[in-house]
Design an enzyme around this catalytic site. Structure first.
Site, mmCIF file in Angstrom:
data_model
loop_
_atom_site.group_PDB
_atom_site.id
_atom_site.type_symbol
_atom_site.label_atom_id
_atom_site.label_comp_id
_atom_site.label_asym_id
_atom_site.label_seq_id
_atom_site.Cartn_x
_atom_site.Cartn_y
_atom_site.Cartn_z
ATOM 1 N N TYR A 13 0.821 -1.219 0.000
ATOM 2 C CA TYR A 13 0.000 0.000 0.000
ATOM 3 C C TYR A 13 0.853 1.267 0.000
ATOM 4 O O TYR A 13 0.318 2.367 -0.084
ATOM 5 C CB TYR A 13 -0.922 0.018 1.216
ATOM 6 C CG TYR A 13 -2.162 -0.797 1.007
ATOM 7 C CD1 TYR A 13 -2.094 -2.183 0.978
ATOM 8 C CD2 TYR A 13 -3.399 -0.198 0.815
ATOM 9 C CE1 TYR A 13 -3.213 -2.947 0.771
ATOM 10 C CE2 TYR A 13 -4.530 -0.958 0.608
ATOM 11 C CZ TYR A 13 -4.435 -2.326 0.589
ATOM 12 O OH TYR A 13 -5.548 -3.085 0.379
ATOM 13 N N LYS A 25 2.573 -14.179 5.991
ATOM 14 C CA LYS A 25 2.990 -15.139 4.953
ATOM 15 C C LYS A 25 4.517 -15.215 4.974
ATOM 16 O O LYS A 25 5.181 -15.147 3.932
ATOM 17 C CB LYS A 25 2.504 -14.692 3.573
ATOM 18 C CG LYS A 25 1.054 -14.947 3.282
ATOM 19 C CD LYS A 25 0.683 -16.412 3.087
ATOM 20 C CE LYS A 25 1.198 -16.979 1.788
ATOM 21 N NZ LYS A 25 0.870 -18.422 1.648
ATOM 22 N N ASP A 77 -3.147 -17.848 4.824
ATOM 23 C CA ASP A 77 -4.145 -18.674 4.121
ATOM 24 C C ASP A 77 -4.806 -19.664 5.074
ATOM 25 O O ASP A 77 -6.011 -19.922 4.997
ATOM 26 C CB ASP A 77 -3.550 -19.376 2.899
ATOM 27 C CG ASP A 77 -2.141 -19.865 3.124
ATOM 28 O OD1 ASP A 77 -1.276 -19.037 3.450
ATOM 29 O OD2 ASP A 77 -1.896 -21.075 3.000
ATOM 30 N N ASP A 82 -6.434 -6.254 4.859
ATOM 31 C CA ASP A 82 -7.510 -5.836 3.972
ATOM 32 C C ASP A 82 -8.379 -7.042 3.608
ATOM 33 O O ASP A 82 -9.604 -7.017 3.746
ATOM 34 C CB ASP A 82 -6.888 -5.213 2.717
ATOM 35 C CG ASP A 82 -7.914 -4.454 1.901
ATOM 36 O OD1 ASP A 82 -9.037 -4.275 2.387
ATOM 37 O OD2 ASP A 82 -7.580 -4.034 0.769
#
Ligand code: NAP
Length: 421
Positions: free
Chosen positions: A149, A219, A285, A309
């Site tokens: 971002y 992640k 995930d 987000d």
């Protein structure tokens, strides 16, 4: 007399008649804001019987501002938000073309609102996508200033993109770019300072609200030096700065390595009995499926910008959708905070007095709590839940419920107000 909210010795000083700037928002913004403002004023009046009252101050931003002054985000608006500390806003159109990618991102950046806070809980009666929505009750802290971002992107074929390909060749990394000629590039900055201040916000919230765990969602298995370091830095910081108040999975791993799994399990069990906050981590995930299958394992979440987000909208959908998901953008060090509806401007419904105003109303609940006006906040939350439980709802819930009464946006506001007396 109405006065500004101030900060003294790092604490918010809220007068009995605070001046609070608001941005009505674009599209459905005026509809939901009109309903929300009436609900907030009625709750404050009902709770404090005239001893407290909000003085609203409209500031311009988005289409309304552009149509008036040809400016999407005037400096005057920023200055007012800066000097008043606490503000609230409806959704804003993303300008097409020009220098601003997103007004929301610009506001967060200008005021350095580094923590995006999104509580996710189920309100009784809300049509939900999962089997046991009552098990969902967590608060997500999303880092708001870094990650992809940051807006550092280079278009394929540009001089900058070609320079990056050259640099990658110099670093012996070029074979990792599958189709260099047509590749665009984005940069993902994740810093120690940015990670730690976000994590502090999450952990302090957990401590102040008797929460049981903080989960670092990342992640890091793939992005080792960005998301992996987010995990590394925050685990180390938790142990160094919070000592006895926490027990981390990093500690668990060390005990397991030295003394075996039984000793590690015993240490964790003791930490829970001693009331310590468990700091754990999960790959993003896996988290996405676990919040649907075993949501009660999560309490407070700390994550980076892009993960946050995706996760917040997905989590909100599990318990009723973005029409009812509130949010806040906060700098806990400076005290600046903007509370906001998390959905967009839904232009096809603009001016129809149709949509669900709950997102901005529940953002106001967060704002009132932040100001220390918890009694008024609780009364709104309670009344909103009662309206939904009585099946008096706007179109988005009505289409998913049997035998419900369909209300307009303004009527839903009236329904909440009617529950105060
Ligand atoms: P959106 O405005 O959030 O609307 C998508 C759909 O979500 C709507 O069609 C509606 O679904 C549902 N929805 C949104 N708000 C609702 C509410 N209050 N009550 C009930 N249902 C609601 O997303 P978008 O159409 O992708 O974006 C439109 C504009 O908003 C874009 O310019 C975008 O950049 C901007 N945006 C702003 C913000 C912000 O200011 N925070 C956030 C996201 C997007 P159904 O039609 O299925 O009922």
């Amino acid at each position: 007399m109405a006065d500004k909210i101030q900060i003294k010795d790092g604490k918010l000083i809220v007068p009995d008649q605070p001046i609070i700037p608001f941005i009505e928002g674009d599209g459905i913004g005026p509809d939901i804001w009109a309903a929300a403002q009436r609900v907030i004023d009625a709750a404050v009046e009902h709770t404090y019987h005239g001893a407290r009252k909000i003085e609203w101050l409209e500031v311009l931003c988005g289409e309304k501002s552009f149509n008036k002054n040809e400016e999407w985000l005037p400096e005057e608006t920023l200055e007012t938000l800066r000097s008043h500390y606490v503000g609230i806003k409806g959704p804003l159109t993303t300008p097409i073309g020009g220098g601003i990618r997103s007004l929301n991102v610009a506001l967060r950046k200008e005021l350095d609102l580094y923590a995006c806070v999104r509580p996710v809980r189920w309100f009784r009666g809300t049509p939900a996508a999962i089997l046991n929505p009552q098990r969902v009750d967590f608060v997500l802290f999303r880092e708001n200033t870094e990650d992809v971002y940051a807006g550092i992107e280079f278009e394929n074929g540009s001089d900058e993109a070609n320079k990056i390909i050259e640099l990658m060749t110099e670093f012996n990394q070029s074979d990792k770019i599958r189709f260099p000629e047509s590749s665009s590039f984005g940069i993902k900055p994740i810093s120690k300072e940015g990670s730690i201040r976000l994590f502090d916000a999450a952990l302090n919230y957990a401590i102040d609200n008797n929460r049981k765990s903080v989960t670092i969602v990342h992640k890091g298995n793939i992005m080792k030096f960005t998301e992996g370091y987010f995990k590394k830095w925050t685990y180390a910081h938790a142990e160094e700065q919070y000592g006895d108040k926490v027990f981390t999975w990093a500690q668990y791993d060390r005990i397991q390595e030295e003394k075996g799994i039984e000793a590690a399990n015993a240490a964790q069990k003791k930490a829970i009995l001693d009331g310590k906050i468990i700091i754990k981590d999960v790959i993003a995930d896996a988290f996405l499926q676990q919040i649907l299958l075993r949501p009660n394992e999560y309490d407070v979440i700390a994550t980076m910008n892009l993960n946050g987000d995706y996760l917040s909208d997905s989590a909100a959908a599990a318990v009723g959708g973005i029409g009812i998901a509130p949010g806040a953008n906060i700098n806990y060090k400076s005290g600046h905070a903007i509370f906001e509806a998390t959905h967009g401007t839904a232009p096809k419904y603009a001016g129809l007095d149709k949509v669900n105003p709950s997102s901005v109303i529940l953002s106001a609940v967060m704002m009132l709590s932040y100001m220390g006006w918890k009694e008024a906040a609780n009364s709104i939350e309670y009344a909103l839940e009662k309206a939904i439980f009585n099946k008096k709802v706007t179109y988005d819930f009505h289409r998913l419920m049997d035998n419900a009464t369909l209300l307009k946006c303004s009527e839903f506001g009236d329904e909440i107000i009617s529950k105060f007396s």
